[in-house]
Design a protein around this motif. Structure first.
Motif, short mmCIF file in Angstrom:
data_model
loop_
_atom_site.label_atom_id
_atom_site.label_comp_id
_atom_site.label_asym_id
_atom_site.label_seq_id
_atom_site.Cartn_x
_atom_site.Cartn_y
_atom_site.Cartn_z
N THR A 312 0.83 -1.21 0.00
CA THR A 312 0.00 0.00 0.00
C THR A 312 0.86 1.25 0.00
OG1 THR A 312 -1.70 -1.20 1.23
CG2 THR A 312 -1.85 1.20 1.21
N SER A 313 1.92 1.27 0.83
CA SER A 313 2.78 2.45 0.88
C SER A 313 3.55 2.63 -0.43
CB SER A 313 3.76 2.32 2.04
OG SER A 313 4.62 1.21 1.88
N VAL A 314 3.91 1.53 -1.10
CA VAL A 314 4.59 1.63 -2.40
C VAL A 314 3.64 2.21 -3.44
CG1 VAL A 314 5.72 0.32 -4.23
CG2 VAL A 314 6.14 -0.28 -1.84
N ASP A 315 2.38 1.77 -3.42
CA ASP A 315 1.40 2.31 -4.38
C ASP A 315 1.16 3.80 -4.13
OD1 ASP A 315 1.21 -0.19 -5.47
OD2 ASP A 315 -0.59 -0.75 -4.33
N GLN A 316 1.09 4.20 -2.86
CA GLN A 316 0.89 5.61 -2.56
C GLN A 316 2.08 6.45 -3.03
OE1 GLN A 316 0.20 5.70 1.66
NE2 GLN A 316 -1.91 4.94 1.50
N PHE A 317 3.28 5.94 -2.81
CA PHE A 317 4.46 6.67 -3.27
C PHE A 317 4.49 6.74 -4.80
CE2 PHE A 317 8.91 6.77 -4.63
CZ PHE A 317 9.38 7.87 -3.93
N SER A 318 4.16 5.65 -5.48
CA SER A 318 4.18 5.62 -6.94
C SER A 318 3.10 6.52 -7.52
CB SER A 318 4.00 4.19 -7.44
OG SER A 318 5.03 3.35 -6.97
N HIS A 319 2.02 6.71 -6.79
CA HIS A 319 0.96 7.60 -7.27
C HIS A 319 1.42 9.06 -7.26
CE1 HIS A 319 -3.11 8.96 -8.11
NE2 HIS A 319 -3.00 9.82 -7.10
N GLU A 320 2.33 9.40 -6.34
CA GLU A 320 2.79 10.79 -6.23
C GLU A 320 4.11 11.02 -6.96
OE1 GLU A 320 3.54 14.20 -2.76
OE2 GLU A 320 3.04 12.12 -2.24
N TYR A 321 4.99 10.02 -6.92
CA TYR A 321 6.30 10.17 -7.55
C TYR A 321 6.52 9.07 -8.58
CZ TYR A 321 7.35 13.32 -3.67
OH TYR A 321 7.32 14.36 -2.77
N VAL A 322 7.39 9.36 -9.53
CA VAL A 322 7.73 8.39 -10.56
C VAL A 322 9.23 8.46 -10.80
CG1 VAL A 322 7.25 10.06 -12.40
CG2 VAL A 322 7.25 7.62 -12.92
N SER A 323 9.85 7.29 -10.94
CA SER A 323 11.28 7.27 -11.20
C SER A 323 11.54 7.55 -12.67
CB SER A 323 11.86 5.91 -10.81
OG SER A 323 11.34 4.89 -11.64
N LEU A 324 12.78 7.94 -12.97
CA LEU A 324 13.14 8.26 -14.36
C LEU A 324 13.00 7.03 -15.25
CD1 LEU A 324 14.34 10.36 -16.35
CD2 LEU A 324 16.59 9.51 -15.71
N ARG A 325 13.37 5.88 -14.75
CA ARG A 325 13.28 4.66 -15.54
C ARG A 325 11.83 4.33 -15.88
NH1 ARG A 325 13.69 -0.87 -14.10
NH2 ARG A 325 11.95 -0.36 -12.70
N ASN A 326 10.94 4.41 -14.87
CA ASN A 326 9.53 4.11 -15.12
C ASN A 326 8.87 5.16 -16.01
OD1 ASN A 326 9.89 1.91 -13.51
ND2 ASN A 326 8.83 2.77 -11.73
N LEU A 327 9.27 6.42 -15.83
CA LEU A 327 8.71 7.48 -16.68
C LEU A 327 9.13 7.28 -18.13
CD1 LEU A 327 7.09 10.12 -16.80
CD2 LEU A 327 9.22 11.35 -16.35
N ALA A 328 10.36 6.86 -18.34
CA ALA A 328 10.82 6.60 -19.72
C ALA A 328 10.05 5.45 -20.34
CB ALA A 328 12.33 6.29 -19.69
N ARG A 329 9.73 4.44 -19.56
CA ARG A 329 8.93 3.33 -20.09
C ARG A 329 7.53 3.78 -20.43
NH1 ARG A 329 10.46 -2.01 -16.40
NH2 ARG A 329 12.62 -2.24 -17.18
N GLU A 330 6.96 4.63 -19.58
CA GLU A 330 5.61 5.10 -19.87
C GLU A 330 5.56 5.97 -21.12
OE1 GLU A 330 4.23 7.11 -16.42
OE2 GLU A 330 4.19 5.32 -15.14
N GLN A 331 6.61 6.79 -21.33
CA GLN A 331 6.65 7.66 -22.50
C GLN A 331 7.24 6.96 -23.73
OE1 GLN A 331 5.39 10.75 -22.64
NE2 GLN A 331 4.72 10.56 -20.49
N GLN A 332 7.71 5.70 -23.54
CA GLN A 332 8.26 4.90 -24.63
C GLN A 332 9.45 5.59 -25.29
OE1 GLN A 332 5.23 3.55 -27.31
NE2 GLN A 332 3.98 2.65 -25.68
#
Length: 385
Positions: A312-332
């Motif tokens: 739950t705490s990981v999901d809450q953190f991911s909802h507010e912040y995003v890492s550069l690696r995950n953001l790059a994957r989302e933006q392809q």
């Protein structure tokens, strides 16, 4: 009559409440240096024949003195014997416990039972509030004596203390810990409650620390099982009731330990590394900052204690912040291209130490600049035809 000569006998004529208020103000002005010094001639008069003729006034003065001064049990105060103590001075508390006043002051101050006034002097100690602590201090022993009494090494005593099996009298001290001898005796008796004399070493029974190693648990957990009485095969080498003489069956210890199910809805530190694509130092920093809810539980396979993070705490953190690696994957896009695009913008990063690898951004800020994540699509690897 000292103070009463200034205010007149109106303090007496307006009733006991007004007299009490006047006497309390006098105590506040002159301090608690002594009853005769504070109340002067008025105390001498109330102690003599005039006090016998004015019992109501004497009773008010006596109550004010008992509520503000240290009066020992058995002392005669204004014609009456004091049966109980209401306050302690630092010296009277030290005399009662047999402990040096400096040590008594540090223990009572840390426990919130004594404070200092504006001038830095110690205030009086309420006898009822401090009764339990003074009783523990009266039977206090130092760490070295506690080790001899229980018959265990220092590291095992600290294990029991960290597990709250035993608590020192002065947990916030800067020197040696002090322990209540009665509590140590109760602990030793509880550990040996099912013990019987086995004389020499018996096959199958081992010391507590060996049983802890063989059952993959801590010494404190074995001691808790002994205290609860769940271990029945308990032996005492040569019949000596001490920690080192206790022998237990490691198989029985293993069976008595609680069964831990698989930890559900939780992640390990290794899972966080894969989740955000950062290094271990970054994860350790985020845990220290309280970004995730961490707890410790026993692994069901190895039975070793491991640290876990709630999903739950990981999901809450991911909802507010995003890492550069995950953001790059989302933006392809690649992480290098995305880092270059964010280089000259005013988007703030989550500050991390210089030795940490990995960057975090507030999700709302980057999405406002880059737009919503692109839908998942099948992309062929450029290195293949």
């Amino acid at each position: 009559m000292a103070r009463l000569a200034d205010v007149g006998f109106a303090a007496l004529l307006k009733g006991p409440d007004n007299l009490r208020a006047t006497l309390v103000d006098l105590v506040k002005q002159r301090g608690r240096s002594g009853t005769r010094r504070v109340f002067g001639v008025f105390f001498n008069l109330m102690e003599g024949k005039m006090g016998q003729a004015m019992p109501a006034v004497r009773r008010v003065l006596r109550e004010v003195i008992l509520e503000n001064f240290v009066i020992n049990p058995g002392d005669m105060l204004l014609g009456k014997l004091c049966s109980e103590r209401r306050f302690h001075s630092l010296q009277s508390a030290a005399d009662q416990t047999g402990v040096h006043p400096t040590k008594v002051a540090s223990v009572l101050t840390a426990a919130g039972l004594m404070a200092r006034d504006i001038e830095g002097k110690f205030t009086q100690i309420e006898a009822k509030r401090a009764e339990a602590m003074l009783r523990r201090l009266s039977s206090a022993v130092l760490t070295r004596d506690a080790l001899k009494f229980l018959g265990l090494p220092w590291r095992h005593l600290m294990s029991l203390q960290n597990a709250e099996v035993i608590s020192p009298i002065n947990p916030a001290c800067g020197g040696q810990y002090m322990y209540c001898r009665h509590e140590l005796s109760s602990l030793r008796d509880a550990m040996c409650q099912n013990g019987h004399d086995i004389g020499l070493e018996r096959a199958g029974l081992v010391p507590i620390y060996k049983a802890a190693n063989q059952s993959v648990c801590g010494v404190a957990e074995v001691v808790k099982l002994l205290i609860s009485g769940r271990l029945k095969k308990v032996g005492l080498a040569h019949g000596v009731p001490s920690f080192d003489a206790i022998r237990v069956d490691p198989a029985e210890v293993f069976e008595a330990l609680p069964r831990y199910d698989a930890v559900a809805k939780a992640m390990t530190r290794d899972d966080l590394l894969k989740q955000f694509g950062v290094c271990g130092a970054t994860v350790a920093f985020l845990l220290r900052e309280g970004c995730f809810d961490e707890f410790r539980a026993r692994c069901p396979k190895s039975r070793k204690i491991r640290s876990y993070v709630t999903k739950t705490s990981v999901d809450q953190f991911s909802h507010e912040y995003v890492s550069l690696r995950n953001l790059a994957r989302e933006q392809q896009v690649s992480g290098r291209v995305l880092s270059y695009r964010l280089k000259n913008t005013e988007i703030l990063e989550l500050p991390v130490p210089s030795n940490c690898r990995g960057r975090f951004f507030r999700r709302s800020d980057v999405l406002a600049l880059l737009g919503a994540p692109k839908p998942e699509s099948l992309r062929k690897d450029r290195r293949t035809n």
